[in-house]
Design an enzyme around this catalytic site. Structure first.
Site, mmCIF file in Angstrom:
data_model
loop_
_atom_site.group_PDB
_atom_site.id
_atom_site.type_symbol
_atom_site.label_atom_id
_atom_site.label_comp_id
_atom_site.label_asym_id
_atom_site.label_seq_id
_atom_site.Cartn_x
_atom_site.Cartn_y
_atom_site.Cartn_z
ATOM 1 N N PHE A 1 -12.172 -14.649 1.830
ATOM 2 C CA PHE A 1 -11.202 -13.318 1.667
ATOM 3 C C PHE A 1 -11.817 -12.242 2.947
ATOM 4 C CE2 PHE A 1 -16.146 -12.140 1.075
ATOM 5 C CZ PHE A 1 -16.199 -10.953 1.265
ATOM 6 N N LYS A 2 -12.583 -13.109 3.828
ATOM 7 C CA LYS A 2 -13.223 -12.102 4.916
ATOM 8 C C LYS A 2 -11.938 -12.004 6.079
ATOM 9 C CE LYS A 2 -17.313 -11.372 3.856
ATOM 10 N NZ LYS A 2 -18.248 -11.548 4.273
#
Length: 464
Positions: free
Chosen positions: A111-112
């Protein structure tokens, strides 16, 4: 739109200066002086937007026209061109009450990427506009480092150094960082845990002479642009699920270690997104669960788990929530943070605890529960969860009520945490991009958890 520090001792800044500052010069975190509120009619109009169009709409509320809209559009387009799906963060329905928001379709499968691919482009844009070199410095529990490095590797005018805890990230996470051989990248593997790495980073950013001399910029979620970029997919998920005329409230269940991802949901809710519950999912490093349930914020004993990206005891973004929880009273925030530093904990009253519990629910999953959920959902839905997402599912099952609709975040691809997947007897096929990592040489330097040694490495790297 102006930005101020949670501790109130920094002159108000514009958007670009806020991004460049990272950690506020008074040790606090930067927040918008006012949070813009989105009307229900606007939400209805946003239903037809693509992810990139929605990103532009939300960011336009915060950037003060400091970036011409067409230039911002180009930055966004480049940021998401490397994602493996045009939806960027697609929504997958498992049953009538549970959706999975897949946040792992970026270049490093976590998700980063959603925020950090944009930050990489944004820092490059600023470096060229201002004709200044940028030195990015960050700590990672695994995913932030890989995504940040991918976002800026090879970019002119930018150098990046990432600290990660030695042998306390997954093998794939380590390879994603350390197989990068670009001259503008330095990996320091620190003999300690993530909190040790994060502490050094905060101390270096608090050293204003050192920060200024080397033009240090933050990539961690202490930087508000990370929070804002993550807010976009809360709106996107909600609008993908609610296609009708009604706008019912839904739950969001978020695996969280540093409080950044869940705080983005809190920001979205304050902006007007109809959120029912924000459910914090943790593992056995459950400082956030204990705070929500007892009112005591106190780091406990560090534990290594199957979900290493959440192996965190000191949640950096907690201070941002504290600011709003305390009625935006910067003096109270400073007093609370001083109490944490001196006494090792923060304790709120029972009356205030009730307010916390109106904002959040929380649940900490054990290692055993994590593995059980992975096995159960593979058998029931033929859907393979990574261990962080499994903690989210466990929290959802514990905190969501019958009849409620919940979106649980899938924060990483399961291939990044094959060590846990193999423990339940599941053999997975790695994506070719990850498979290729195992054929590459590694580039990292193992250092002691010693600030002076880390500074020496940084100074040598910056002088190259």
């Amino acid at each position: 739109m102006q930005y101020i520090s949670t501790r109130g001792r920094v002159e108000a800044k514009g958007f670009i200066d806020t991004v460049l500052m990272g950690l506020a010069d008074d040790g606090g975190l930067m927040v918008p002086a006012e949070i813009p509120v989105v009307a229900e009619a606007t939400l209805q109009k946003w239903k037809t937007l693509s992810y990139e169009e929605l990103f532009l709409e939300i960011f336009s509320l915060y950037i003060n026209d400091e970036i011409p809209i067409e230039e911002l559009r180009q930055l966004v387009s480049r940021s998401y061109s490397s994602f493996r799906t045009p939806e960027v963060t697609p929504v997958h329905q498992l049953n009538d009450s549970l959706y999975i928001l897949e946040l792992f379709h970026g270049p490093t499968f976590a998700f980063k990427d959603v925020a950090l691919q944009f930050m990489g482009e944004f820092y490059s844009y600023i470096s060229k506009k201002q004709n200044k070199i940028i030195h990015i410095l960050g700590a990672t529990s695994g995913d932030t480092g890989a995504a940040a490095i991918q976002g800026v590797r090879g970019k002119e005018g930018i150098k990046i150094c990432i600290l990660h805890p030695h042998q306390k990230v997954s093998k794939v996470q380590e390879l994603q960082m350390t197989t990068v051989d670009d001259e503008n990248v330095l990996n320091l593997s620190v003999k300690g845990n993530f909190d040790d790495c994060q502490r050094v980073i905060k101390e270096l950013f608090a050293d204003l002479d050192f920060k200024g001399k080397y033009h240090l910029r933050a990539i961690n979620s202490i930087n508000f642009v990370r929070i804002l970029a993550q807010t976009v997919y809360y709106f996107y998920a909600y609008l993908q699920i609610n296609k009708g005329d009604q706008l019912p409230k839904i739950n969001f269940c978020v695996p969280s270690g540093n409080f950044g991802n869940i705080f983005s949901g809190y920001l979205a809710k304050r902006m007007g997104l109809p959120v029912n519950k924000l459910i914090i999912a943790t593992n056995e490093n459950n400082i956030l669960e204990r705070f929500v349930k007892t009112g005591e914020y106190k780091p406990g004993e560090f534990k290594s788990t199957h979900s290493p990206s959440m192996d965190i005891q000191v949640a950096s973004n907690f201070e941002r929530y504290l600011y709003y929880f305390l009625g935006e009273d910067t003096a109270k925030v400073s007093a609370y943070m001083q109490d944490l530093q001196q006494n090792g904990k923060i304790t709120v009253s029972q009356e205030d605890l009730a307010k916390v519990q109106q904002d959040f629910a929380a649940y900490g999953a054990s290692n055993e529960q994590c593995l059980e959920v992975i096995e159960e959902y593979k058998k029931t839905y033929d859907y393979l969860l990574d261990p962080h997402t499994a903690c989210g599912i466990a929290a959802c099952k514990a905190q969501a009520s019958e009849g409620e609709v919940t979106v649980t975040f899938a924060t990483a691809h399961p291939a990044k945490f094959d060590e846990a997947i193999r423990l339940v007897g599941i053999t997975q096929q790695f994506p070719p991009q990850i498979e290729h990592l195992f054929t590459l040489p590694q580039h990292q330097k193992v250092v002691e958890h010693d600030k002076a040694e880390i500074v020496r490495e940084l100074e040598a790297f910056y002088k190259l």
